[in-house]
Each structure stands twice: as structure tokens, then as C-alpha cells.
Design a protein around this motif. Structure first.
Motif, mmCIF file in Angstrom:
data_model
loop_
_atom_site.group_PDB
_atom_site.id
_atom_site.type_symbol
_atom_site.label_atom_id
_atom_site.label_comp_id
_atom_site.label_asym_id
_atom_site.label_seq_id
_atom_site.Cartn_x
_atom_site.Cartn_y
_atom_site.Cartn_z
ATOM 1 N N ILE A 101 0.652 -1.485 -0.104
ATOM 2 C CA ILE A 101 -0.218 0.011 0.146
ATOM 3 C C ILE A 101 1.087 0.945 0.070
ATOM 4 O O ILE A 101 1.363 1.229 0.552
ATOM 5 N N THR A 102 0.757 2.085 -0.610
ATOM 6 C CA THR A 102 2.168 3.614 -0.962
ATOM 7 C C THR A 102 0.699 4.742 -0.877
ATOM 8 O O THR A 102 -0.747 4.432 -0.388
ATOM 9 N N GLU A 139 -11.455 7.440 8.801
ATOM 10 C CA GLU A 139 -11.512 5.934 8.041
ATOM 11 C C GLU A 139 -10.000 6.205 8.034
ATOM 12 O O GLU A 139 -9.058 5.422 8.805
ATOM 13 N N HIS A 140 -9.008 6.687 7.708
ATOM 14 C CA HIS A 140 -7.019 7.491 8.054
ATOM 15 C C HIS A 140 -6.786 7.005 9.311
ATOM 16 O O HIS A 140 -5.732 6.535 9.474
ATOM 17 N N ALA A 141 -7.192 7.655 9.929
ATOM 18 C CA ALA A 141 -6.928 7.090 11.606
ATOM 19 C C ALA A 141 -7.224 5.781 11.995
ATOM 20 O O ALA A 141 -6.056 5.049 12.643
ATOM 21 N N PHE A 142 -8.226 5.481 11.790
ATOM 22 C CA PHE A 142 -8.283 3.720 11.338
ATOM 23 C C PHE A 142 -7.255 2.805 11.518
ATOM 24 O O PHE A 142 -6.608 1.825 12.208
ATOM 25 N N LEU A 143 -7.108 3.405 10.083
ATOM 26 C CA LEU A 143 -6.229 2.243 9.240
ATOM 27 C C LEU A 143 -4.752 2.856 9.933
ATOM 28 O O LEU A 143 -4.090 1.879 9.800
ATOM 29 N N ARG A 144 -4.473 3.569 10.183
ATOM 30 C CA ARG A 144 -2.637 4.365 10.864
ATOM 31 C C ARG A 144 -2.750 3.273 11.780
ATOM 32 O O ARG A 144 -1.703 2.927 12.128
ATOM 33 N N VAL A 146 -4.194 0.222 13.068
ATOM 34 C CA VAL A 146 -4.345 -0.611 12.911
ATOM 35 C C VAL A 146 -2.417 -0.948 13.100
ATOM 36 O O VAL A 146 -1.547 -2.154 12.936
ATOM 37 N N PHE A 147 -2.043 -0.537 11.747
ATOM 38 C CA PHE A 147 0.040 -0.941 11.541
ATOM 39 C C PHE A 147 0.602 -0.013 12.661
ATOM 40 O O PHE A 147 1.524 -1.122 12.672
ATOM 41 N N ASN A 148 0.137 1.315 13.104
ATOM 42 C CA ASN A 148 0.793 1.089 14.244
ATOM 43 C C ASN A 148 1.075 0.178 15.867
ATOM 44 O O ASN A 148 1.805 -0.061 16.279
ATOM 45 N N GLU A 149 -0.524 -1.073 15.590
ATOM 46 C CA GLU A 149 -0.289 -1.596 16.426
ATOM 47 C C GLU A 149 0.139 -2.689 16.350
ATOM 48 O O GLU A 149 0.752 -3.373 17.135
ATOM 49 N N LEU A 150 -0.015 -2.634 15.134
ATOM 50 C CA LEU A 150 1.063 -4.257 14.741
ATOM 51 C C LEU A 150 2.269 -3.919 14.745
ATOM 52 O O LEU A 150 3.220 -4.824 14.961
ATOM 53 N N THR A 151 2.875 -3.449 14.595
ATOM 54 C CA THR A 151 4.308 -2.665 14.708
ATOM 55 C C THR A 151 4.462 -2.960 16.099
ATOM 56 O O THR A 151 5.714 -3.347 16.014
ATOM 57 N N ARG A 152 4.215 -2.825 16.342
ATOM 58 C CA ARG A 152 4.427 -1.948 18.277
ATOM 59 C C ARG A 152 4.225 -3.777 19.172
ATOM 60 O O ARG A 152 5.079 -4.699 19.724
ATOM 61 N N PRO A 159 7.647 -0.083 7.537
ATOM 62 C CA PRO A 159 7.277 1.293 7.769
ATOM 63 C C PRO A 159 5.486 1.789 7.818
ATOM 64 O O PRO A 159 5.006 0.844 6.960
ATOM 65 N N ASN A 160 5.034 2.334 8.410
ATOM 66 C CA ASN A 160 3.468 2.423 7.998
ATOM 67 C C ASN A 160 3.298 3.743 6.794
ATOM 68 O O ASN A 160 3.088 4.255 6.820
ATOM 69 N N PRO A 161 2.766 2.672 6.430
ATOM 70 C CA PRO A 161 2.329 3.802 4.266
ATOM 71 C C PRO A 161 1.164 4.923 5.081
ATOM 72 O O PRO A 161 1.020 5.895 3.922
ATOM 73 N N LEU A 162 1.036 4.788 6.002
ATOM 74 C CA LEU A 162 -0.319 6.021 6.039
ATOM 75 C C LEU A 162 0.379 7.130 6.814
ATOM 76 O O LEU A 162 -0.131 8.574 7.264
ATOM 77 N N LYS A 163 1.977 6.344 7.869
ATOM 78 C CA LYS A 163 2.001 7.437 8.498
ATOM 79 C C LYS A 163 2.541 9.144 7.863
ATOM 80 O O LYS A 163 2.382 9.561 8.882
ATOM 81 N N ASN A 164 3.247 9.717 7.138
ATOM 82 C CA ASN A 164 2.919 10.407 6.159
ATOM 83 C C ASN A 164 2.834 11.798 5.174
ATOM 84 O O ASN A 164 2.492 12.540 5.392
ATOM 85 N N ILE A 165 1.245 10.683 5.550
ATOM 86 C CA ILE A 165 0.348 11.310 4.240
ATOM 87 C C ILE A 165 -0.803 12.708 6.205
ATOM 88 O O ILE A 165 -0.948 12.184 6.722
ATOM 89 N N ARG A 166 -1.221 13.650 5.657
ATOM 90 C CA ARG A 166 -1.486 14.455 5.935
ATOM 91 C C ARG A 166 -3.536 14.275 6.104
ATOM 92 O O ARG A 166 -3.397 14.355 4.592
ATOM 93 N N GLU A 167 -3.684 14.210 7.381
ATOM 94 C CA GLU A 167 -4.929 13.935 7.041
ATOM 95 C C GLU A 167 -5.627 15.427 6.604
ATOM 96 O O GLU A 167 -4.888 17.098 6.703
ATOM 97 N N PHE A 168 -7.209 15.833 6.255
ATOM 98 C CA PHE A 168 -7.843 17.250 5.661
ATOM 99 C C PHE A 168 -7.706 17.299 7.061
ATOM 100 O O PHE A 168 -8.364 17.938 7.978
#
Length: 345
Positions: A101-102, A139-144, A146-152, A159-168
Motif C-alpha cells: 500500500i502506498t 478512516e485514515h486514523a483507523f487504518l493508521r 492498525v499498522f501502528n499497533e501491529l508494529t508495536r 513503515p506505516n504506509p499512512l505515516k506521512n500522509i496528512r489528514e484533510f
């Protein structure tokens, strides 16, 4: 040899970037120099980003969501609702391989959500509904998460694919509250509706700033002389709020059974009282009303935070402007005040 010439005349770079068992990269080039340069680039990438050398993770997003729910999501208060929203996201993205995912994938997904090309996670016809900016941010926060928790938890090592994407950015929502006259009309409509339990729930919310669900699920064991202790709260922390002697006696005299489900009746009472509320603020207006009147009466913002159970003071600060002296320093500290008035005559 990782670079070798092919029968078609091209040069193939076939390299395991950290030895056998690690990720394998294969690509053809016109010249041997290009293939060698690509090999060197891949090896340099591993030095800077060690996770690229790990065995390729081909799990799909649906598998990660299922794993997240099993290891963490099942403990959340809104576990079923959160899982449902994540499945909508997964279907809308086409259940891709999660590690691939990008940022571009997410940007186009949320564009389709905003323009109504995806409804409930599936591509549909023109009848599909557009969603709000707030929804895609959620939705952005929910999916982000998921990746954060599974990384922990050590289940994901990239890297979390949504890490550097800014929310609106979205404008602050209108926060409605009731005046004294509107509170009287509301209480009159509640009593006239003939359901004493509805009236009691409204009284609890207006007296303590409780959420509707906290008041509606109140048990007799949560009552102590002139106090209510709210449990199973959104912030997962119990909090105790004082109440009047009159309300305490009224609540303690109940038979101890849970309140009846009467949220829909509250909607009808709002109509009877002729109250105009912003969309999405039906029962929450009671909580806003408590907080607004608390600050207008000179209440302390830190005390209000504790009463409402906010974990972040920034949420409580939404009510700061109701304080009688809020920003009054602007009257005496502005440059014209030094000249003796608002005029420079």
C-alpha cells in the motif's frame, strides 16, 4: 552471478538483497552497466532501510485487520463498529497486499470516497453516497492505528504506509447548546411526554455533563450520597460527579432496573420543544449545554475537564470562550487603549 545476459540480449539483475531467504528482486535492462547500477542501488537501500531485507510480507490487508482484531481490537469498546469500518476500507482498496500500500493508493481511495465512487466499500453506480471529510479522516486514523499497533506487537516490520500522509483540514463543527428558556421548554416537553425515565436521563445529562449512553446505562450501584460514578466510559476511566440532593433521592428511589431504551423518544421531544439543532448533535447537545453553562457561570476549565472525562485538555478548551472574562485582556492591552480610548482624535 546476480547479473547475467539473457537470450533476448537484455541483462537480468536477479538478486536476493540479503542472501538466500531474503527478498528477491529481478529486473531486466538494456545494458550490463544499468543492471549493475540497479544491483548496487538495491544493496545500498538495505543498508539504509534494513527491513527491506526481510522476507517479503505478502499478507493481504484483510489478514492484517483480522490479526489486529484478534490481538488488540477485540478489547475496544466499539470493537464491532471499528471492525466494520476497517472492512469498508479494505474492500474499497481492493484488499491489496498490505506491505505494498502506498500514499498514492490512499490518496485515490479517499478521493473516490469523497466523490461517491465507493459506497460501503464497493464500487457502485451513481446512487452511491458521498462521504464527508470527517469520515475519510476517521478512516485514515483507523487504518493508521492498525499498522501502528501491529508494529508495536512485532507483527509488522515495515513503515506505516499512512505515516506521512496528512489528514484533510476541516472547519470546527458548530457546537450547539441550550439557553435557559430552551432548557425549560425541553424539560416541559419531557414531562409532557409521560415517560419519567426519559426525563431522568435528560436530568442526569444536564446535571453532570454525562454522555447519553453513560446516563442511560446507570445502575443503582453507581450512586452514592449526592454523587454519581460513571463507569465503562469512552475514556475508560471512572469519574465521580456531584449531584443535587433532589436528583439523588429521585434516582435512589428507583427499583434498580436499567433505564428503558428511549433515545428515539428524545428525538420526538426535541421536535415538540421546537429546538433547532445542528446535524449529528441530538443528545450531545445536553453535554454541550452543561459545559457551556458551567463556564459561563465562572467554572474552572481544569475542573470541567475532570467532570467531562476528557483525556486531552484541548478538547475541553472548546468551551473556554464561554468564560465571562475570556480574552477580556484584549480590551486593555491593545495599542489604542494606551491612548485613552478607541479613537486617535
Amino acid at each position: 552471478m546476480t547479473v547475467r545476459k539473457q537470450p533476448d540480449g537484455q541483462w537480468l539483475c536477479d538478486v536476493y538483497i540479503d542472501g538466500r531467504g531474503s527478498k528477491r528482486v529481478r529486473k531486466k535492462f538494456t545494458t550490463r552497466g544499468e543492471a549493475l547500477a540497479f544491483e548496487n542501488y538495491q544493496l545500498e537501500q538495505v543498508k539504509e532501510k534494513p527491513w527491506l531485507a526481510d522476507k517479503e510480507d505478502n499478507r493481504r490487508l484483510s489478514e492484517l485487520i483480522e490479526l489486529w482484531y484478534k490481538l488488540h481490537g477485540c478489547s475496544l469498546n466499539d470493537k464491532k463498529g471499528r471492525l466494520g469500518k476497517l472492512n469498508i476500507i479494505c474492500n474499497g482498496l481492493g484488499d491489496p497486499i498490505a506491505s505494498q500500500i502506498t500514499a498514492k493508493d490512499w490518496a485515490h481511495y479517499r478521493d473516490r470516497r469523497l466523490t461517491g465512487q465507493i459506497a460501503n466499500g464497493y464500487k457502485t453506480s451513481e446512487k452511491s453516497l458521498k462521504v464527508s471529510i470527517g469520515t475519510v479522516n476517521c478512516e485514515h486514523a483507523f487504518l493508521r492505528a492498525v499498522f501502528n499497533e501491529l508494529t508495536r506487537l512485532g507483527e509488522v516490520n515495515y513503515p506505516n504506509p499512512l505515516k506521512n500522509i496528512r489528514e484533510f483540514d476541516e472547519p470546527e463543527k458548530e457546537m450547539s447548546w441550550l439557553t435557559d428558556d430552551e432548557v425549560k421548554r425541553l424539560m416541559g416537553a419531557c414531562r409532557g411526554h409521560g415517560n419519567p425515565e426519559l426525563t431522568q436521563i435528560v436530568k442526569i445529562c444536564l446535571s453532570t455533563g454525562a454522555r447519553w449512553s453513560e446516563a442511560a446505562n446507570l445502575k443503582k450501584s453507581q450512586l452514592s450520597p449526592n454523587k454519581i460514578t460513571f463507569v465503562n466510559t469512552k475514556g475508560k476511566k471512572n469519574r465521580t460527579v456531584p449531584i443535587s440532593d433532589e436528583l439523588y433521592k429521585e434516582l435512589i428511589s428507583r427499583d434498580g432496573k436499567p433505564f428503558e431504551q428511549c433515545y428515539r423518544q428524545f428525538y420526538r421531544v426535541i421536535k415538540i420543544a421546537e429546538l433547532q439543532l445542528p446535524e449529528g448533535q441530538m443528545s450531545h447537545v445536553l453535554r454541550h449545554t452543561f459545559a457551556s453553562h458551567f463556564m459561563m457561570g465562572g467554572g474552572n476549565i481544569i475542573v470541567l475537564q475532570r467532570i467531562l472525562g476528557h483525556s486531552d485538555i484541548r478538547v475541553t478548551m472548546r468551551y473556554a470562550h464561554f468564560a465571562p472574562d475570556h480574552l477580556e485582556d484584549a480590551l486593555i492591552l491593545n495599542p489604542l487603549s494606551k491612548l485613552g480610548g478607541a479613537s486617535t482624535k
